[in-house]
Write an enzyme that holds these catalytic residues in place. Structure first.
Site, PDB file in Angstrom:
ATOM      1  N   TYR A  12       0.831  -1.215   0.000  1.00 34.86           N
ATOM      2  CA  TYR A  12       0.000   0.000   0.000  1.00 34.86           C
ATOM      3  C   TYR A  12       0.861   1.258   0.000  1.00 34.86           C
ATOM      4  O   TYR A  12       0.617   2.206  -0.775  1.00 34.86           O
ATOM      5  CB  TYR A  12      -0.908  -0.040   1.231  1.00 34.86           C
ATOM      6  CG  TYR A  12      -1.800   1.151   1.451  1.00 34.86           C
ATOM      7  CD1 TYR A  12      -2.691   1.588   0.477  1.00 34.86           C
ATOM      8  CD2 TYR A  12      -1.781   1.828   2.669  1.00 34.86           C
ATOM      9  CE1 TYR A  12      -3.532   2.675   0.703  1.00 34.86           C
ATOM     10  CE2 TYR A  12      -2.620   2.914   2.909  1.00 34.86           C
ATOM     11  CZ  TYR A  12      -3.492   3.333   1.928  1.00 34.86           C
ATOM     12  OH  TYR A  12      -4.320   4.406   2.161  1.00 34.86           O
ATOM     13  N   GLU A  28       3.573  -5.987  16.942  1.00 33.60           N
ATOM     14  CA  GLU A  28       4.832  -6.679  17.214  1.00 33.60           C
ATOM     15  C   GLU A  28       5.092  -6.810  18.713  1.00 33.60           C
ATOM     16  O   GLU A  28       5.754  -7.758  19.156  1.00 33.60           O
ATOM     17  CB  GLU A  28       6.006  -5.946  16.545  1.00 33.60           C
ATOM     18  CG  GLU A  28       5.958  -5.906  15.032  1.00 33.60           C
ATOM     19  CD  GLU A  28       6.037  -7.289  14.388  1.00 33.60           C
ATOM     20  OE1 GLU A  28       6.395  -8.258  15.099  1.00 33.60           O
ATOM     21  OE2 GLU A  28       5.750  -7.406  13.191  1.00 33.60           O
TER      22      GLU A  28
END
Length: 335
Positions: free
Chosen positions: A118, A216
């Protein structure tokens, strides 16, 4: 009946998740669901204007270099981590609730991979330039090569976790994947891109890095819990020699990430220098060591206290624009 455990429970029905043996795995799964996002939610219009502008409205040469390096590293690193889950780690994990989280994590890695597609498409970047940086940029190649080498055992089709030596090797590879790759190699990039966001530059890319950082953090927490639980269930593997080896591998990972920081940001920008990033890496490395019950080695203070606050910012608000209160959709972890 075979006891539900992380490894070597072949007699357990992988479809029977209840009753839970490891509630923490289920909680991390629920946290991931609560944090759900996709890149198209983030507007990139201001980023396009900034990227194409010259002078004060655009980016400096150093800022542009830093953005390209991070897009180049993360665009392929996220695919590498996804491959670790789907092709290597999942097949060795025999516990149903841990497998459920691994599937959730694999989905998030796919979202992260899509994020860089993207970004590249929106900014009009050349894919051949971005997606070959893991081969052409020395510091990126060194990091990827190190993780590939450190996690090669679990990719061996004949690898098993039947003996203490094999379980030890599996934990070694988990450290390479979760602690070093996701827990250290990503964090110079996070500091760089979120520093840009603090200065209201490349805000769309920065917000997406903010969401990735939050994901994460959960991956790292799950991986650390996985390592600790396997070690607790197989205490014979946690020898002094093994702990020393793991510590040295983490220290080497820190040096590779420092080298990347100096190459991506050789001169520094406002509020950020390669020296301060190096200090940050030492600080988080100590936290990673402590999280898997090893002794810290650096004793370095955190030069970026704002990094830990970003993780708990709500998805609906930009941390740097509004003071927010955590709600049920926000990050739920503290480090």
């Amino acid at each position: 009946m075979t006891k539900k455990q992380i490894l070597n429970a072949s007699g357990v029905d992988p479809n029977k998740i209840l009753p839970l043996t490891y509630p923490w795995a289920r909680q991390y799964y629920k946290t991931g669901v609560a944090n759900n996002w996709v890149p198209e939610e983030v507007s990139m219009q201001l980023d396009v204007e900034t990227w194409k502008s010259q002078g004060e409205k655009g980016l400096t040469e150093d800022e542009r270099r830093m953005v390209l390096y991070n897009l180049g590293f993360f665009s392929t690193a996220e695919s590498l981590t996804a491959n670790n889950i789907v092709m290597a780690i999942y097949r060795h994990i025999t516990n149903p609730e841990c497998r459920q989280y691994l599937l959730r994590q694999a989905y998030e890695e796919a979202v992260h991979t899509d994020t860089f597609i993207y970004c590249c498409d929106t900014l009009g970047l050349q894919p051949d330039d971005i997606y070959t940086m893991y081969q052409t940029i020395p510091s990126i190649k060194e990091k990827d090569d190190f993780v590939v080498e450190m996690t090669k055992s679990v990719f061996d089709p004949g690898f098993e976790t039947k003996t203490p030596e094999q379980i030890q090797r599996f934990v070694h590879d988990l450290v390479g994947y979760y602690v070093i790759m996701e827990g250290i190699f990503f964090y110079a990039g996070f500091a760089m891109m979120l520093s840009m966001l603090r200065r209201h530059k490349m805000v769309g890319v920065g917000e997406q890095f903010q969401f990735i950082l939050r994901d994460e953090t959960v991956h790292l927490a799950f991986g650390s819990e996985l390592i600790n639980t396997i070690a607790a269930e197989n205490p014979e593997i946690w020898t002094d020699a093994f702990k020393t080896d793991i510590t040295e591998k983490i220290k080497h990972g820190v040096e590779l990430e420092k080298r990347y920081a100096y190459e991506a940001l050789p001169k520094g920008i406002v509020g950020l220098t390669p020296q301060s990033i190096a200090e940050y890496l030492e600080h988080i490395a100590d936290r990673r060591l402590e999280r898997i019950n090893l002794k810290p080695v650096y004793g370095t203070k955190n030069p970026f206290p704002w990094m830990s606050e970003i993780i708990d910012a709500r998805k609906e608000k930009n941390f740097f624009e509004t003071r927010v209160n955590e709600d049920k959709t926000g990050g739920q972890l503290e480090w």
